[in-house]
Design a protein around this motif. Sequence first.
Motif, PDB file in Angstrom:
ATOM      1  N   PHE A 157      42.579  33.337  48.205  1.00  0.00           N
ATOM      2  CA  PHE A 157      41.345  33.933  47.008  1.00  0.00           C
ATOM      3  C   PHE A 157      40.484  32.961  46.085  1.00  0.00           C
ATOM      4  N   ASN A 158      39.597  33.639  45.849  1.00  0.00           N
ATOM      5  CA  ASN A 158      38.329  32.511  45.806  1.00  0.00           C
ATOM      6  C   ASN A 158      38.768  32.249  43.925  1.00  0.00           C
ATOM      7  N   TYR A 159      38.877  31.203  43.111  1.00  0.00           N
ATOM      8  CA  TYR A 159      39.382  31.201  42.161  1.00  0.00           C
ATOM      9  C   TYR A 159      37.843  30.431  41.260  1.00  0.00           C
ATOM     10  N   LEU A 160      37.017  31.068  40.833  1.00  0.00           N
ATOM     11  CA  LEU A 160      36.254  31.761  40.365  1.00  0.00           C
ATOM     12  C   LEU A 160      35.663  30.442  38.670  1.00  0.00           C
ATOM     13  N   GLY A 161      36.917  30.442  38.197  1.00  0.00           N
ATOM     14  CA  GLY A 161      36.796  29.424  36.599  1.00  0.00           C
ATOM     15  C   GLY A 161      36.728  30.651  35.320  1.00  0.00           C
ATOM     16  N   THR A 162      35.567  30.528  34.699  1.00  0.00           N
ATOM     17  CA  THR A 162      35.974  31.036  33.027  1.00  0.00           C
ATOM     18  C   THR A 162      34.683  31.432  33.071  1.00  0.00           C
ATOM     19  N   GLY A 163      34.146  31.904  34.756  1.00  0.00           N
ATOM     20  CA  GLY A 163      33.204  33.279  33.791  1.00  0.00           C
ATOM     21  C   GLY A 163      33.609  34.706  33.787  1.00  0.00           C
ATOM     22  N   ILE A 164      33.200  35.721  33.886  1.00  0.00           N
ATOM     23  CA  ILE A 164      32.897  36.791  33.150  1.00  0.00           C
ATOM     24  C   ILE A 164      34.581  37.110  34.695  1.00  0.00           C
ATOM     25  N   VAL A 165      34.390  37.480  35.630  1.00  0.00           N
ATOM     26  CA  VAL A 165      35.358  37.365  36.780  1.00  0.00           C
ATOM     27  C   VAL A 165      36.029  36.387  37.054  1.00  0.00           C
ATOM     28  N   ASN A 166      37.042  36.034  36.976  1.00  0.00           N
ATOM     29  CA  ASN A 166      38.138  34.987  37.493  1.00  0.00           C
ATOM     30  C   ASN A 166      38.405  34.422  38.872  1.00  0.00           C
ATOM     31  N   ILE A 167      38.913  35.224  38.973  1.00  0.00           N
ATOM     32  CA  ILE A 167      39.206  35.391  40.384  1.00  0.00           C
ATOM     33  C   ILE A 167      38.551  36.447  41.923  1.00  0.00           C
ATOM     34  N   CYS A 168      38.259  36.237  42.813  1.00  0.00           N
ATOM     35  CA  CYS A 168      38.941  37.262  44.359  1.00  0.00           C
ATOM     36  C   CYS A 168      39.465  37.084  44.551  1.00  0.00           C
ATOM     37  N   ALA A 169      40.002  38.532  45.268  1.00  0.00           N
ATOM     38  CA  ALA A 169      41.365  38.003  46.628  1.00  0.00           C
ATOM     39  C   ALA A 169      41.454  39.605  46.855  1.00  0.00           C
ATOM     40  N   TYR A 170      42.522  39.234  47.643  1.00  0.00           N
ATOM     41  CA  TYR A 170      41.923  40.745  48.804  1.00  0.00           C
ATOM     42  C   TYR A 170      42.946  42.178  48.400  1.00  0.00           C
ATOM     43  N   GLY A 171      41.511  42.858  48.137  1.00  0.00           N
ATOM     44  CA  GLY A 171      41.462  44.289  47.888  1.00  0.00           C
ATOM     45  C   GLY A 171      41.062  45.165  49.345  1.00  0.00           C
ATOM     46  N   GLY A 172      40.841  44.520  50.475  1.00  0.00           N
ATOM     47  CA  GLY A 172      40.634  45.986  51.423  1.00  0.00           C
ATOM     48  C   GLY A 172      42.071  46.649  51.759  1.00  0.00           C
ATOM     49  N   VAL A 173      41.204  47.569  52.661  1.00  0.00           N
ATOM     50  CA  VAL A 173      41.898  48.475  52.853  1.00  0.00           C
ATOM     51  C   VAL A 173      43.814  47.459  53.703  1.00  0.00           C
ATOM     52  N   GLN A 174      44.478  48.608  52.944  1.00  0.00           N
ATOM     53  CA  GLN A 174      45.549  48.035  53.794  1.00  0.00           C
ATOM     54  C   GLN A 174      46.293  49.605  53.281  1.00  0.00           C
ATOM     55  N   LYS A 175      47.917  49.542  54.411  1.00  0.00           N
ATOM     56  CA  LYS A 175      48.581  50.373  54.541  1.00  0.00           C
ATOM     57  C   LYS A 175      49.886  49.472  53.563  1.00  0.00           C
TER      58      LYS A 175
END
Length: 153
Positions: free
Chosen positions: A69-87
């Motif tokens: 994950f990428n922690y982006l801090g206190t902006g509107i979006v805080n975290i980018c995590a894995y949301g790709g296609v998965q089984k």
Amino acid sequence: FHCDLINVSLGLTTVNNYNRLLNVCDLFLKNNCIIVSAFDNCGAISFPAAFECVLGVTSGDDIRHKSEFNYLGTGIVNICAYGGVQKLAWLNGTNIFSGGDSYACAHITGIIGSFLTSCDENSSTNLIHDFLTKNSCTKPYVISTKKENTIVK
């Protein structure tokens, strides 16, 4: 009844009672309960993820594994995590393939939950933010500035 962590795998782009939803989320935070919420899959500002008192999660193309994950801090979006296609396990013993911000939210909620179970002290937002900062992948971009500018009336 008390809990430390709530997963909200949805993002509302229209909120009929904005202040009421914000007050409920603030109340959870004041009671030391962290809410992790997914953003809308199409990139719209959505709630409760955009509230300052909530950890807002989106998926990112640069995240390739469910433990990253990428922690982006206190902006509107805080975290980018894995949301790709998965089984995914589905009904009647079947599987489907799907992806999106709700799955990214679930992954990061699991990561935070595992961290909280290993803590000797009570959870706090500072403790969680420190954990996210120290364990974040490289930070290739910043998505936004301040959450205060997200109020839609």
